[in-house]
Design a protein around this motif. Structure first.
Motif, short mmCIF file in Angstrom:
data_model
loop_
_atom_site.label_atom_id
_atom_site.label_comp_id
_atom_site.label_asym_id
_atom_site.label_seq_id
_atom_site.Cartn_x
_atom_site.Cartn_y
_atom_site.Cartn_z
N ALA A 305 0.80 -1.23 0.00
CA ALA A 305 0.00 0.00 0.00
C ALA A 305 0.83 1.28 0.00
O ALA A 305 0.36 2.31 -0.49
CB ALA A 305 -0.96 0.01 1.20
N THR A 306 2.03 1.25 0.56
CA THR A 306 2.82 2.48 0.62
C THR A 306 4.15 2.34 -0.13
O THR A 306 5.11 3.04 0.15
CB THR A 306 3.08 2.89 2.08
OG1 THR A 306 3.71 1.82 2.78
CG2 THR A 306 1.79 3.26 2.77
N ASP A 307 4.19 1.43 -1.10
CA ASP A 307 5.41 1.28 -1.90
C ASP A 307 5.81 2.58 -2.58
O ASP A 307 7.00 2.92 -2.65
CB ASP A 307 5.21 0.20 -2.96
CG ASP A 307 5.25 -1.21 -2.37
OD1 ASP A 307 5.44 -1.35 -1.14
OD2 ASP A 307 5.08 -2.17 -3.15
N ASP A 308 4.83 3.31 -3.09
CA ASP A 308 5.15 4.57 -3.77
C ASP A 308 5.60 5.64 -2.79
O ASP A 308 6.39 6.52 -3.14
CB ASP A 308 3.94 5.08 -4.57
CG ASP A 308 3.67 4.24 -5.80
OD1 ASP A 308 4.57 3.47 -6.20
OD2 ASP A 308 2.57 4.33 -6.36
N GLU A 309 5.09 5.59 -1.56
CA GLU A 309 5.52 6.57 -0.56
C GLU A 309 7.02 6.42 -0.28
O GLU A 309 7.71 7.40 0.00
CB GLU A 309 4.75 6.38 0.75
CG GLU A 309 3.24 6.27 0.61
CD GLU A 309 2.62 7.49 -0.03
OE1 GLU A 309 2.98 8.61 0.34
OE2 GLU A 309 1.78 7.30 -0.93
N PHE A 310 7.50 5.17 -0.34
CA PHE A 310 8.90 4.88 -0.06
C PHE A 310 9.60 4.40 -1.34
O PHE A 310 10.34 3.43 -1.34
CB PHE A 310 9.00 3.85 1.06
CG PHE A 310 8.45 4.36 2.36
CD1 PHE A 310 9.27 5.04 3.24
CD2 PHE A 310 7.11 4.22 2.67
CE1 PHE A 310 8.77 5.55 4.44
CE2 PHE A 310 6.59 4.73 3.86
CZ PHE A 310 7.43 5.40 4.74
N ARG A 311 9.36 5.14 -2.39
CA ARG A 311 9.85 4.77 -3.72
C ARG A 311 11.37 4.94 -3.84
O ARG A 311 12.01 5.61 -3.06
CB ARG A 311 9.15 5.65 -4.76
CG ARG A 311 9.47 7.13 -4.61
CD ARG A 311 8.52 7.99 -5.43
NE ARG A 311 8.79 9.42 -5.24
CZ ARG A 311 8.30 10.16 -4.24
NH1 ARG A 311 7.54 9.59 -3.33
NH2 ARG A 311 8.57 11.44 -4.15
N TYR A 312 11.89 4.34 -4.88
CA TYR A 312 13.28 4.56 -5.25
C TYR A 312 13.45 5.97 -5.80
O TYR A 312 12.51 6.57 -6.33
CB TYR A 312 13.71 3.55 -6.32
CG TYR A 312 14.01 2.18 -5.77
CD1 TYR A 312 15.31 1.75 -5.60
CD2 TYR A 312 12.98 1.31 -5.41
CE1 TYR A 312 15.60 0.49 -5.09
CE2 TYR A 312 13.24 0.05 -4.90
CZ TYR A 312 14.56 -0.35 -4.75
OH TYR A 312 14.83 -1.59 -4.24
N GLY A 313 14.67 6.51 -5.68
CA GLY A 313 14.98 7.81 -6.25
C GLY A 313 14.98 8.96 -5.27
O GLY A 313 15.20 10.12 -5.65
N VAL A 314 14.73 8.68 -3.98
CA VAL A 314 14.72 9.71 -2.94
C VAL A 314 15.92 9.48 -2.03
O VAL A 314 16.28 8.34 -1.73
CB VAL A 314 13.41 9.65 -2.13
CG1 VAL A 314 13.44 10.65 -0.97
CG2 VAL A 314 12.22 9.93 -3.04
N GLY A 315 16.55 10.56 -1.57
CA GLY A 315 17.64 10.46 -0.62
C GLY A 315 17.12 10.44 0.81
O GLY A 315 16.13 11.11 1.13
N HIS A 316 17.79 9.67 1.68
CA HIS A 316 17.32 9.50 3.06
C HIS A 316 18.47 9.61 4.04
O HIS A 316 19.57 9.12 3.80
CB HIS A 316 16.68 8.12 3.24
CG HIS A 316 15.61 7.80 2.27
ND1 HIS A 316 14.32 8.24 2.40
CD2 HIS A 316 15.64 7.07 1.12
CE1 HIS A 316 13.59 7.80 1.38
NE2 HIS A 316 14.37 7.08 0.60
N TYR A 317 18.17 10.21 5.18
CA TYR A 317 19.07 10.18 6.33
C TYR A 317 18.18 10.03 7.55
O TYR A 317 17.41 10.94 7.89
CB TYR A 317 19.90 11.46 6.43
CG TYR A 317 20.90 11.43 7.56
CD1 TYR A 317 22.17 10.91 7.37
CD2 TYR A 317 20.57 11.93 8.82
CE1 TYR A 317 23.10 10.88 8.41
CE2 TYR A 317 21.48 11.90 9.86
CZ TYR A 317 22.74 11.37 9.66
OH TYR A 317 23.65 11.34 10.69
#
Length: 472
Positions: A305-317
């Protein structure tokens, strides 16, 4: 001997810099990680791993290991190393007589959840279907089913592991039990896992997901109720609270509350949907929500359900803390720091999901997580009442510096209240302080296992460095 000679030493595909597919294959989930390995070995089985590992170690190359590539710190890829990619290992084999499923190390959780749903079963795991099975399991594993069934490692019954000297070992409670204990929570430091055998559980019905957004002035009051209710709720209910700014494009929210600081509360209830409201109603009765939603979906749908919320292509710290208590002071501190968030919403659509990337989330513990045997595995502080994540997420390099300063400052402010951290949610890894924060008094035992199976410290790029004295 040069890196080009690796291809002749193995029977699987080797991708070198400049070759077709290299730039795609070196990428990982955290887009902030941009590194160039010396070679990428597409391992099809444990024999491929053993061959490539033996060659790389023998010729002085560092090695890294990638399953799903979801590790926040990007430890699966470093400049100049040989990357052992287990991605081709995609088998998912159910043994319905034994009640187990054996999963290749290249699988993502969606690869397991979908066929499991057809059998009416599940392996308790994470909350995003493209998370790798290997990384999540080796770090412990927690998700929607954890309050009912415990951690992912609680359901691991065996694994196949290639250790530093190239041996292929089957590990379980009766075979190399010391290594099996260490793998379940600190597994990134001991070898290359190529398959996992899990004991699955029956699906406890469909999941009913209730969401409410609360206005700025109601946040502290609702969180004070959350701290008591979320950990004492029935085991089939998980509760999530998140602090963030309501995006301007969430058109379902009244205009007056868009672009204001809000609290999102979501419950996930497994079982008869007709019974859900009576159970969860107290959590949502503390103030009048500015938005609410309700839906009942299969577990496998929830996992996607939230795969797009945590999609590839975003930087995270990210920074993570376990909390023994959610005191009034901690609640006020969390609201204050969340309100200082220097980033922006990256959910660029009008859909209001039950889970979003946000400055701060806290998850109620209890249930089976509190009852699990704390010494049975290497997994750390998941028995604590609250699991809290500080999340800095960005798309462009210029957004990163103020977000990192904010995340570090927030974590420092929470440090006096911290009771450990979750290795899978840590962006900074590899130092002794981080290791002690994760493993506590289990650390010395982990070092002893390290000495037995990796005396040369080949796997020193794991989530923590458990190097023995005198290691190279």
């Amino acid at each position: 001997m040069s890196i080009e000679d690796l291809s002749a030493a193995v029977t699987c595909r080797v991708i070198l810099p400049g070759e077709t597919g290299y730039d795609l294959e070196r990428r990982v989930w955290n887009a902030d990680v941009d590194r160039r390995p010396a070679a990428i070995v597409k391992c099809r089985d444990a024999d491929d791993v053993s061959q490539a590992l033996t060659w790389a170690v023998g010729h002085g190359f560092e090695i890294t290991v990638r399953g799903g590539g979801h590790n926040l710190a990007g430890t699966s890829v470093i400049d100049g190393a040989v990357l052992l990619d287990t991605g081709p290992m995609k088998d998912v084999l159910f043994d319905t007589e034994a009640g187990t499923v054996t999963v290749g190390a290249g699988c993502r959780w969606g690869d397991v959840d979908r066929p499991a749903a057809d059998l009416g079963v599940a392996v308790p795991a994470g909350v995003v279907s493209h998370t790798g099975v290997a990384g999540l399991t080796l770090g412990g594993g927690a998700g929607y089913l954890s309050r009912m069934y415990g951690m992912t490692v609680d359901h691991l019954v065996a694994a196949t592991v290639v250790v530093a000297d190239g041996r292929i070992l089957r590990v379980s409670e009766t075979e190399h039990p010391d290594l099996f204990w260490a793998l379940r929570g600190a597994g990134h430091n001991y070898g290359v896992a190529t398959s996992f055998t899990f004991r699955y559980v029956p699906l406890p019905g469909e999941a009913t997901v209730r969401i409410a957004l609360f206005a700025t002035d109601d946040r502290a009051k609702v969180l004070r109720f959350f701290r008591d209710w979320s950990v004492t709720a029935p085991d089939n209910v998980s509760t999530y609270a998140r602090l963030y700014k309501c995006p301007a494009y969430w058109s379902q929210v009244p205009t007056a509350h868009r672009e204001t600081e809000i609290l999102s509360v979501a419950t996930v209830f497994y079982g008869d949907p007709a019974e859900e409201e009576a159970v969860t109603a107290p959590m949502f009765a503390q103030a009048e929500p500015v938005y609410r939603s309700l839906r009942t979906i299969p577990h496998v749908t929830l996992q996607h359900a939230t795969d797009d919320e945590f999609r590839y292509g975003v930087g995270h710290y990210w920074k993570h803390v376990f909390l023994e208590a959610l005191s009034d002071d901690v609640i006020d501190l969390a609201i204050d720091w969340a309100d200082r968030y220097p980033g922006r919403s990256l959910q660029a659509h009008a859909n209001i999901a039950h889970q979003v990337m946000c400055p701060f989330e806290v998850i109620g513990g209890g249930g089976a997580m509190a009852r699990r045997d704390r010494e049975a595995t290497a997994a750390g502080s998941h028995f604590m009442p609250f699991s809290a994540n500080i999340g800095a997420d960005f798309e462009f390099a210029e957004e990163k510096p103020p977000l990192l300063d904010w995340a570090r400052g927030f974590a420092d402010a929470l440090a006096p209240h911290q009771g450990g951290t979750y290795v899978n949610f840590a962006s900074v890894q590899g130092d002794a302080d981080a290791a002690r924060a994760v493993y506590g008094d289990k650390y010395d035992r982990l070092v002893a296992v390290k000495r037995a199976y990796d005396p040369r410290n080949v796997f020193h790029r794991g989530l923590v460095d458990l190097a023995p004295e005198g290691a190279a």
